[in-house]
Design an enzyme around this catalytic site. Structure first.
Site, short mmCIF file in Angstrom:
data_model
loop_
_atom_site.label_atom_id
_atom_site.label_comp_id
_atom_site.label_asym_id
_atom_site.label_seq_id
_atom_site.Cartn_x
_atom_site.Cartn_y
_atom_site.Cartn_z
N LYS A 200 0.87 -1.22 0.15
CA LYS A 200 0.04 -0.08 0.00
C LYS A 200 0.66 1.25 -0.10
O LYS A 200 1.33 1.84 1.12
CB LYS A 200 -0.93 -0.09 1.35
CG LYS A 200 -2.14 0.84 1.08
CD LYS A 200 -2.01 1.96 0.59
CE LYS A 200 -1.92 2.94 1.91
NZ LYS A 200 -1.80 4.32 1.55
N GLU A 275 8.98 1.39 11.55
CA GLU A 275 9.98 2.42 11.54
C GLU A 275 9.14 3.85 11.61
O GLU A 275 8.45 4.18 10.89
CB GLU A 275 10.75 2.59 10.49
CG GLU A 275 12.18 3.30 10.51
CD GLU A 275 12.59 3.52 9.36
OE1 GLU A 275 12.44 2.84 8.23
OE2 GLU A 275 13.22 4.66 9.16
N CYS A 309 13.44 10.39 8.32
CA CYS A 309 12.84 10.16 9.55
C CYS A 309 14.00 10.23 10.55
O CYS A 309 13.92 10.82 11.54
CB CYS A 309 12.29 8.77 9.90
SG CYS A 309 13.32 7.45 9.00
N GLU A 410 8.62 16.34 15.48
CA GLU A 410 9.23 15.99 14.40
C GLU A 410 8.74 16.87 13.27
O GLU A 410 7.19 16.94 13.11
CB GLU A 410 9.01 14.42 13.49
CG GLU A 410 9.61 14.37 12.55
CD GLU A 410 9.25 12.72 12.38
OE1 GLU A 410 8.42 12.16 12.41
OE2 GLU A 410 10.35 12.13 11.73
#
Ligand code: ADP
Length: 507
Positions: A200, A275, A309, A410
């Protein structure tokens, strides 16, 4: 979220850059389920944008739970079918054929990724060698799937051994910040172990996943081994995470979505690899070689326009060199060429979407309001060559304290926060005062400082006098709210297998 922050190597572009990849015409509005490319069952589709121009470049099929269900059935059928009879060397040969086809078509794939999510061709073309190594690594692992003969202390004549078997159907939920690479962290171990997958892709960057699926079939991968369902995360992604016949989810994305996936996986106790987000510390000591450390630290935060990330977004600088580093950092960041990544000289492309751009601008505003000093950048770039693309200047904040919002959350944009420290203990206490634990780095000429910090940072991946390098055989992983499950190395492949103990009474 994350693709590996590989140092892209600049290359002269060829004539291919003038050609729009053929997939923009023929492969959109289609899902791959079993051996069929076709529309979503609902007939719905959605637009995919080029973030450098804001233009619609493709329409994608909007898969939902019924498409996911069809794809999982196709993956289960393939898992139990002919594919299960393939020998390790058969799977290795398939991976090597795939490797060669990917390499042959690499310029088209790189251009597609640039048009789809904005990373400059300088970066996407530079990934060629790295992706080649990734596929070669997993091709090598096909023949390493092995159990062991184990000693036991049981009475009688019992031999004990362990067997390894593929876990089954894997749901691969892919992020938008570098699908060209990140899909391989799923496809590699799936194909190496004999699992099957439903992929996906992210709604903002699905095209390289669709094109690679075409190449997998062209290379001779049996129908149903890899299926692709494009669609919205909260619909198609959620249906995949919940599906009772999916055995394992490999997910890269935000911590918030990771939480939802953990909850959804409870239905049938799926195995998970997550992750998630990061806010990685990058610790620069006064004894570092500033000519190397400053550009290195800058690119640790700015590479891929900060959309990595494990970007090193919190730059801790020893107080005695704070002013000097800030000055060099702002000078360096002003030299970076921002623009449409189709231009081979461009180093930083746009932010992936209007929504993400708003998010980045909101954080820049919060940084100033909370008292950080905007040392350079901070503005959206619009008009002229930037047109209506989603561009933002590389941004440096000085005078940041570790408890400010911009140092804790973040941002996923080209924003670096400079935070002073006094000594290694102080740096480590600040570095670890965060919920995440993905990456971290130290710049120093002292081996003992390097080792002290490597031991001290609470994160899965540490770099010393470099940033972002990842070798497929070594891998990387996270800790705390950055998730779990190692990517790369033999243990990654092992996580796509389950173990059986066999007790063999030979009397
Ligand atoms: P971002 O917020 O940066 O877009 P996400 O974590 O939402 O990051 O996206 C990463 C991937 O997760 C994408 O493929 C997205 O479609 C998918 N996703 C989003 N929400 C869900 C969900 N509830 N369940 C499963 N997958 C999801």
């Amino acid at each position: 979220m994350s693709p590996p922050n590989v140092q892209a190597q600049a290359r002269a572009p060829g004539a291919h850059l003038a050609d729009r990849p053929a997939i923009l015409q023929h492969a959109t509005q289609r899902l791959l389920i079993g051996d069929q490319w076709g529309p979503a069952a609902s007939g719905k589709s959605f637009d995919s944008f080029n973030p450098a121009t804001g233009e619609v470049i493709a329409r994608l099929a909007e898969g939902d739970a019924s498409d996911i269900d069809r794809a999982v059935q196709a993956a289960r059928l393939a898992f139990n079918g002919e594919w299960s009879q393939w020998k390790p060397y058969d799977r290795q040969r398939l991976l090597l054929r795939i490797h060669d086809l990917i390499d042959k078509n690499f310029e088209e794939l790189a251009l597609l990724e640039t048009l789809d999510m904005g990373a400059p061709v300088q970066r996407t073309l530079g990934l060629r060698r790295y992706i080649s190594q990734l596929i070669m690594f997993y091709a090598g692992q096909t023949i390493n799937v092995a159990g062991a003969t184990l000693p036991n202390s049981l009475p009688g004549n019992i031999t004990t051994l362990s067997l390894k078997a593929p876990v089954g159907v894997v749901g691969g939920i892919i992020p938008w910040n570098g699908p060209l690479i990140s899909q391989w962290w799923i496809l590699g171990p799936v194909l190496a172990t004999g699992c099957t997958a439903v992929m996906k892709p992210a709604e903002d960057a699905s095209l390289s996943v669709l094109r690679i699926a075409e190449l997998l079939r062209e290379a001779g991968m049996p129908a149903g081994v890899v299926n692709v369902v494009t669609g919205q995360g909260g619909v198609a992604g959620a249906a995949l995470a919940e599906h009772p016949d999916v055995d394992r989810i490999a997910f890269t994305g935000s911590t918030e979505t990771g939480r939802k996936i953990i909850r959804a996986s409870a239905s049938n106790i799926k195995r998970l690899q997550l992750e998630l987000g990061g806010k990685s510390p990058d610790i620069l000591f006064a004894d570092a070689d500033l000519d190397v450390a400053v550009p290195g630290a800058a690119m640790a935060a700015f590479n891929n326009t900060g959309q990595i990330c494990y970007a090193g977004t919190r730059l801790f600088v020893q107080r005695s060199v704070q002013e000097q580093v800030l000055e060099r950092l702002t000078t360096f960041s002003r030299t970076l060429r921002v623009g449409n990544g189709i231009d081979p000289k461009v180093q930083l492309g746009p932010i992936v979407s209007a929504k993400q751009l708003d998010n980045v601008m909101r954080y820049i505003d919060i940084g100033s309001k909370e008292g950080a000093t905007l040392a350079s950048g901070g503005k959206r770039l619009q008009g002229g060559d930037f047109g209506e693309g989603f561009f933002v200047e590389p941004t440096v904040f000085g005078n940041v304290s570790n408890d400010m919002t911009i140092a804790q959350e973040e941002i996923f944009g080209p924003v670096i926060s400079v935070i002073p420290f006094d000594d290694a203990e102080h740096a480590l206490s600040l570095a670890n005062d965060i919920d995440y634990g993905l990456g971290g780095a130290v710049w120093t000429r002292s081996l003992s400082t390097a080792m002290k910090v490597s031991h001290g940072i609470k994160a899965g991946t540490i770099w010393v006098n470099c940033y972002g390098q990842i070798d497929p055989g070594v891998g990387f992983g996270g800790y705390r709210m950055s998730g779990y499950g190692w990517k790369g190395g033999p243990q990654h492949v092992d996580a796509f297998l389950y173990q059986k103990a066999v007790y063999l009474n030979l009397d």
